[in-house]
Scaffold this active site. Sequence first.
Site, PDB file in Angstrom:
ATOM      1  N   ARG A  46       0.879  -1.178   0.000  1.00  0.00           N
ATOM      2  CA  ARG A  46       0.000   0.000   0.000  1.00  0.00           C
ATOM      3  C   ARG A  46       0.908   1.217   0.000  1.00  0.00           C
ATOM      4  O   ARG A  46       2.120   1.107   0.113  1.00  0.00           O
ATOM      5  CB  ARG A  46      -1.031  -0.016   1.146  1.00  0.00           C
ATOM      6  CG  ARG A  46      -0.726  -0.779   2.384  1.00  0.00           C
ATOM      7  CD  ARG A  46       0.422  -0.221   3.175  1.00  0.00           C
ATOM      8  NE  ARG A  46       0.278   1.209   3.387  1.00  0.00           N
ATOM      9  CZ  ARG A  46       1.271   2.029   3.665  1.00  0.00           C
ATOM     10  NH1 ARG A  46       2.516   1.583   3.738  1.00  0.00           N
ATOM     11  NH2 ARG A  46       1.077   3.314   3.837  1.00  0.00           N
ATOM     12  N   GLY A  47       0.284   2.387  -0.105  1.00  0.00           N
ATOM     13  CA  GLY A  47       1.082   3.607  -0.263  1.00  0.00           C
ATOM     14  C   GLY A  47       1.116   3.938  -1.749  1.00  0.00           C
ATOM     15  O   GLY A  47       1.367   3.053  -2.585  1.00  0.00           O
ATOM     16  N   ALA A  48       0.872   5.221  -2.075  1.00  0.00           N
ATOM     17  CA  ALA A  48       0.646   5.582  -3.478  1.00  0.00           C
ATOM     18  C   ALA A  48       1.798   5.193  -4.416  1.00  0.00           C
ATOM     19  O   ALA A  48       1.584   4.480  -5.412  1.00  0.00           O
ATOM     20  CB  ALA A  48       0.334   7.076  -3.563  1.00  0.00           C
ATOM     21  N   ARG A  89      -7.158   0.047  -6.779  1.00  0.00           N
ATOM     22  CA  ARG A  89      -7.531   1.056  -5.775  1.00  0.00           C
ATOM     23  C   ARG A  89      -7.764   2.372  -6.521  1.00  0.00           C
ATOM     24  O   ARG A  89      -7.014   2.694  -7.446  1.00  0.00           O
ATOM     25  CB  ARG A  89      -6.445   1.198  -4.692  1.00  0.00           C
ATOM     26  CG  ARG A  89      -6.328  -0.051  -3.808  1.00  0.00           C
ATOM     27  CD  ARG A  89      -5.441   0.180  -2.606  1.00  0.00           C
ATOM     28  NE  ARG A  89      -6.082   0.983  -1.588  1.00  0.00           N
ATOM     29  CZ  ARG A  89      -5.433   1.478  -0.518  1.00  0.00           C
ATOM     30  NH1 ARG A  89      -4.138   1.226  -0.349  1.00  0.00           N
ATOM     31  NH2 ARG A  89      -6.065   2.186   0.386  1.00  0.00           N
ATOM     32  N   GLN A 202      -1.488   1.964  10.066  1.00  0.00           N
ATOM     33  CA  GLN A 202      -0.222   2.141   9.334  1.00  0.00           C
ATOM     34  C   GLN A 202       0.790   2.900  10.184  1.00  0.00           C
ATOM     35  O   GLN A 202       1.993   2.725  10.034  1.00  0.00           O
ATOM     36  CB  GLN A 202      -0.470   2.925   8.035  1.00  0.00           C
ATOM     37  CG  GLN A 202      -1.189   2.160   6.945  1.00  0.00           C
ATOM     38  CD  GLN A 202      -2.679   2.416   6.961  1.00  0.00           C
ATOM     39  OE1 GLN A 202      -3.251   2.699   8.005  1.00  0.00           O
ATOM     40  NE2 GLN A 202      -3.330   2.290   5.824  1.00  0.00           N
ATOM     41  N   ASP A 243      -1.936  10.942  -1.810  1.00  0.00           N
ATOM     42  CA  ASP A 243      -2.310   9.919  -2.797  1.00  0.00           C
ATOM     43  C   ASP A 243      -2.667  10.534  -4.141  1.00  0.00           C
ATOM     44  O   ASP A 243      -2.585   9.877  -5.178  1.00  0.00           O
ATOM     45  CB  ASP A 243      -3.466   9.071  -2.270  1.00  0.00           C
ATOM     46  CG  ASP A 243      -2.922   8.059  -1.279  1.00  0.00           C
ATOM     47  OD1 ASP A 243      -2.622   8.464  -0.144  1.00  0.00           O
ATOM     48  OD2 ASP A 243      -2.745   6.888  -1.661  1.00  0.00           O
ATOM     49  N   ASN A 253      -5.347  12.439   0.861  1.00  0.00           N
ATOM     50  CA  ASN A 253      -4.413  11.611   1.637  1.00  0.00           C
ATOM     51  C   ASN A 253      -5.215  10.845   2.675  1.00  0.00           C
ATOM     52  O   ASN A 253      -6.437  10.999   2.799  1.00  0.00           O
ATOM     53  CB  ASN A 253      -3.330  12.490   2.279  1.00  0.00           C
ATOM     54  CG  ASN A 253      -2.210  11.638   2.881  1.00  0.00           C
ATOM     55  OD1 ASN A 253      -1.691  10.736   2.208  1.00  0.00           O
ATOM     56  ND2 ASN A 253      -1.848  11.870   4.119  1.00  0.00           N
ATOM     57  N   LYS A 254      -4.520  10.036   3.430  1.00  0.00           N
ATOM     58  CA  LYS A 254      -5.145   9.157   4.415  1.00  0.00           C
ATOM     59  C   LYS A 254      -6.166   9.896   5.270  1.00  0.00           C
ATOM     60  O   LYS A 254      -5.916  11.014   5.717  1.00  0.00           O
ATOM     61  CB  LYS A 254      -4.032   8.544   5.279  1.00  0.00           C
ATOM     62  CG  LYS A 254      -4.475   7.632   6.384  1.00  0.00           C
ATOM     63  CD  LYS A 254      -5.362   6.491   5.925  1.00  0.00           C
ATOM     64  CE  LYS A 254      -4.747   5.632   4.831  1.00  0.00           C
ATOM     65  NZ  LYS A 254      -5.733   4.734   4.182  1.00  0.00           N
TER      66      LYS A 254
HETATM   67  O1  MRU Z   1      -4.335   3.150   2.448  1.00  0.00           O
HETATM   68  P1  MRU Z   1      -2.855   3.344   2.272  1.00  0.00           P
HETATM   69  O2  MRU Z   1      -2.041   2.743   3.363  1.00  0.00           O
HETATM   70  O3  MRU Z   1      -2.397   2.947   0.887  1.00  0.00           O
HETATM   71  O4  MRU Z   1      -2.672   4.915   2.372  1.00  0.00           O
HETATM   72  C1  MRU Z   1      -1.385   5.472   2.209  1.00  0.00           C
HETATM   73  C2  MRU Z   1      -1.356   6.930   2.427  1.00  0.00           C
HETATM   74  O5  MRU Z   1      -2.372   7.562   2.624  1.00  0.00           O
HETATM   75  C3  MRU Z   1      -0.046   7.637   2.315  1.00  0.00           C
HETATM   76  O6  MRU Z   1      -0.049   8.779   3.123  1.00  0.00           O
HETATM   77  C4  MRU Z   1       0.124   8.035   0.849  1.00  0.00           C
HETATM   78  O7  MRU Z   1       0.091   6.956   0.010  1.00  0.00           O
HETATM   79  C5  MRU Z   1       1.274   8.872   0.535  1.00  0.00           C
HETATM   80  S1  MRU Z   1       2.845   8.421   1.150  1.00  0.00           S
HETATM   81  C6  MRU Z   1       3.570   7.412   0.149  1.00  0.00           C
END
Ligand code: MRU
Length: 352
Positions: A46-48, A89, A202, A243, A253-254
């Site tokens: 996970r993570g963009a 996603r 996370q 993201d 973002n999250k």
């Molecule tokens: O749901 P996730 O764990 O994929 O969410 C990740 C985030 O929101 C990060 O802050 C985002 O991808 C940017 S950091 C690489």
Amino acid sequence: MQTNPIEWRDGELILLDQRRLPDTIEYLRLDTAPQVRAAIEDMVVRGAPAIGVTAAYGVVLAARAAYAESPTDWRDNVVAAIADLGEARPTAVNLRWALAQMQAALPNVDPVPTLLATAERIHRKEIAANIAMGEHGANRIAKVAGSGTSGRTHDGVAVITHCNTGALATGGSGTAFSVITTAYRHGQIAQVFACETRPWLQGSRLTAWELKQNGVPFELLVDSAAAYLMKVRHVDWVIVGADRIAANGDVANKIGTYGLANAARRHKVGMMVVAPTSTIDLATPSGDAIPLETRSSDEVLGLAAARIAPPGSAAWNPVFDVTEAGLIDVIVTEKGVIDLPNAAKIREHLQA
Ligand code: MRU
């Protein structure tokens, strides 16, 4: 211990299973594109930026299977696999950005060597971008805080971060996380607060693990403690990833980032968003047009394997939110820093 969250080795994609961290280090070996899509959907990775890199390798696997089945008629199957991976996603634009590059690289001959080279280039570029963002962001912190750039000082800045933005989220040194570790190494940071980041944790599972590996001291917070922390203790910056950044500078973002930004503005704390230019989507005019993922209510009704809420409870589980550009002080990319972002500054930044 050094761990590599995404690796292409001997014709297989090897992913560190992030669902099992920090207690269990387990790698999954994937050799089909549908397995890659499932791994992205199910949060193995996970993570963009990390899901963009992973999907790119997924296209290589799709191309290998399609070419083995028919060296003349492989193209439609690869294009279909690219479309399918793009559905894994919805919010992180890095996924579609990486897949668009893979599609553009489709050759007329055996596609595997070209696509593997393209996926590896995308991966290398993210790693390089992470290092550059770390330096740009750390310099920006130094500018505002007026702190020295050598020798740790207890007068250094205090930062809050949210979710996980380190190697696990990017395949490199991270986005916001890279700024924090770089600034810490420069002696600029005295205090790191990490939000636990319900419901996937996370922050407490992954960011805490990575901060420990990097030797950066930290304190964890429940997400709802962050605003009050800004009121009663000294905090200089909220530093987060993204993201998707819309053309006007609105940031997805999250979930929880919007609340942090509002509290930061209220308490005169700087709001810094750190993301590679692959996260900026000029085709999305503003945050209103960003598709925001909502996941299963089960993720809220329970914690790890345990059910918490009474049976029959309902839950709303949006996993991202949008923070408008007006609440953001700084966007940091691998190209530098955008102060008080808006559409014109973002366009200019990308053209530079
Ligand atoms: O749901 P996730 O764990 O994929 O969410 C990740 C985030 O929101 C990060 O802050 C985002 O991808 C940017 S950091 C690489």
